[in-house]
Design a protein around this motif. Sequence first.
Motif, PDB file in Angstrom:
ATOM      1  N   ASP A 123       0.810  -1.220   0.000  1.00 53.78           N
ATOM      2  CA  ASP A 123       0.000   0.000   0.000  1.00 53.78           C
ATOM      3  C   ASP A 123       0.841   1.268   0.000  1.00 53.78           C
ATOM      4  O   ASP A 123       0.371   2.330  -0.371  1.00 53.78           O
ATOM      5  N   VAL A 124       2.080   1.160   0.457  1.00 51.17           N
ATOM      6  CA  VAL A 124       2.869   2.359   0.697  1.00 51.17           C
ATOM      7  C   VAL A 124       3.314   3.007  -0.621  1.00 51.17           C
ATOM      8  O   VAL A 124       3.623   2.311  -1.599  1.00 51.17           O
ATOM      9  N   LEU A 125       3.328   4.351  -0.631  1.00 49.79           N
ATOM     10  CA  LEU A 125       3.825   5.094  -1.797  1.00 49.79           C
ATOM     11  C   LEU A 125       5.330   5.338  -1.655  1.00 49.79           C
ATOM     12  O   LEU A 125       5.822   5.522  -0.536  1.00 49.79           O
ATOM     13  N   PRO A 126       6.018   5.421  -2.749  1.00 46.49           N
ATOM     14  CA  PRO A 126       5.589   5.286  -4.144  1.00 46.49           C
ATOM     15  C   PRO A 126       5.570   3.848  -4.655  1.00 46.49           C
ATOM     16  O   PRO A 126       5.119   3.614  -5.777  1.00 46.49           O
ATOM     17  N   GLU A 127       6.056   2.910  -3.811  1.00 44.16           N
ATOM     18  CA  GLU A 127       6.214   1.526  -4.300  1.00 44.16           C
ATOM     19  C   GLU A 127       4.931   0.935  -4.868  1.00 44.16           C
ATOM     20  O   GLU A 127       4.976   0.126  -5.802  1.00 44.16           O
ATOM     21  N   ARG A 128       3.802   1.338  -4.312  1.00 43.75           N
ATOM     22  CA  ARG A 128       2.515   0.779  -4.747  1.00 43.75           C
ATOM     23  C   ARG A 128       2.364   0.884  -6.268  1.00 43.75           C
ATOM     24  O   ARG A 128       1.767   0.005  -6.905  1.00 43.75           O
ATOM     25  N   TYR A 129       2.891   1.965  -6.821  1.00 41.74           N
ATOM     26  CA  TYR A 129       2.679   2.223  -8.246  1.00 41.74           C
ATOM     27  C   TYR A 129       3.933   2.055  -9.092  1.00 41.74           C
ATOM     28  O   TYR A 129       3.917   2.364 -10.287  1.00 41.74           O
TER      29      TYR A 129
END
Lengths: 81, 392
Positions: free
Chosen positions: B249-255
């Motif tokens: 869920d954590v950004l930026p890894e999620r995307y």
Amino acid sequence: MKADSGFHMGEKCYILMKATHETMKAEKILKSADLPFKVVVKPKQIKSKCGLAIRIDPDDLARIVEALSGGGLKPHEVHHF
Amino acid sequence: MLAGGCVVTLPEPIYFDNAATSFPKPPEVVSAVSRTLRDIGGNPGRGGHRMAMEANRVVFEAREAVAGLFGVEDSSRIIFTSNATEAINLALKGLLRHGDHVITTNLEHNAVVRPLKALEAGGVTTTRVPAGPDGKVDPARIEAAIRPETRLIVTLHASNVTGTLLPIENIAAVANRRGLVYLVDAAQTAGVLPIDVGRSGIHLLACPGHKGLFGPQGTGFLCIAPGIDLEPLKYGGTGGNSELETQPDVLPERYESGTLNTPGLAGLDAGARFVQAVGLQKIREHDKVLTARLVEGLLALGAAVYGPHDPEERTAVVSFNIRGFDPAGIGERLDEDFGILGRAGLHCAPLAHKAIGTFPDGAMRLSPGYFNTVGEVDYVLDSLRIIANEGG
């Protein structure tokens, strides 16, 4: 950057941030504050979502947390062993 | 330059295609890419060895540089992509669901048009608010198109055909007042005009790294404002959370699944810092001088120049036609005989050409940039004069 003195006899302290991005931000803050630390792959004993940990001398914990706080960061987890 | 009535082709081509990608790049961008390729192995976010950490730092600093330029307080909300098109796809596919309605304009690039068209099959409807003949869009017409099921407004900041600037802050105000999300395609304005995501109320900002920010091709990003959650476009390895079988869920890894373009991001970092150092105002002033001279010269030639003629109301992207000439023919002659590089055709924006009446033949587009000069604009105009006088 001052590295910590390596493996300690006795206690080590590992700070986990929320994720890699925060760890990099923490690294930048601690570097510019000239505090001793090393970013390492977290030891297997630590079950955390973030793969990296900031290893420090336990005696430096308070001032490291303070420096991080000044940069708007808070440790997600802190482990001693 | 002209000598005794004959054209002397300059040894170096005159690059007037910055709307497609910026060229040349500042030397520090080239050095940053080259140095990263030469010195930094490792894969950012994967591993803790010294080179992987260097790669982490490269990516982190690029994120910070971009965040600083666009008024984004939390740089984890800068999601790196391969280009603005991928950023737009992440935004549109990540946000929209069956039954959602979208408001956009009839000037949009295919980067917006095509994903919206594909989403129609999934029950997403779109209203295209028409621009005026000079490409201007009235925010009141956007507001008038709002329905109960409207979820998103998406517009470009500046047209890649007419150069027209859209009033994105006014449109953002409409979106925020009416509880809608606003996505801005800043492909032509990132690094050219100031955009403050935090203050303007824009929720999603899609930018290429390789145009006004002077980064290499293969870089781009989406700024996601707090409170906006998107379904990821890509699922896969993110470096951390390796024990999870689900996307973190954590950004930026999620995307950001998969290996990032680390050398490219080193270049984007250097490019963004170059823009900061020069200053957007200086870049904009330079663009306006070149645009004014180019538009004035084209009009004097009798060319039809699309978009507003006032350089305050447009970017340095100038599309035109000369009566009796195929724009493709103009483009070829400029390249072959005069060493001037521009783009003829529909510019991946058929809707914009339909809006201004140049579909299907298109137009010739010249887009000078920060490294072009007034002398080069004059040479371009002299060359076009020769072409025009020889007849089509």
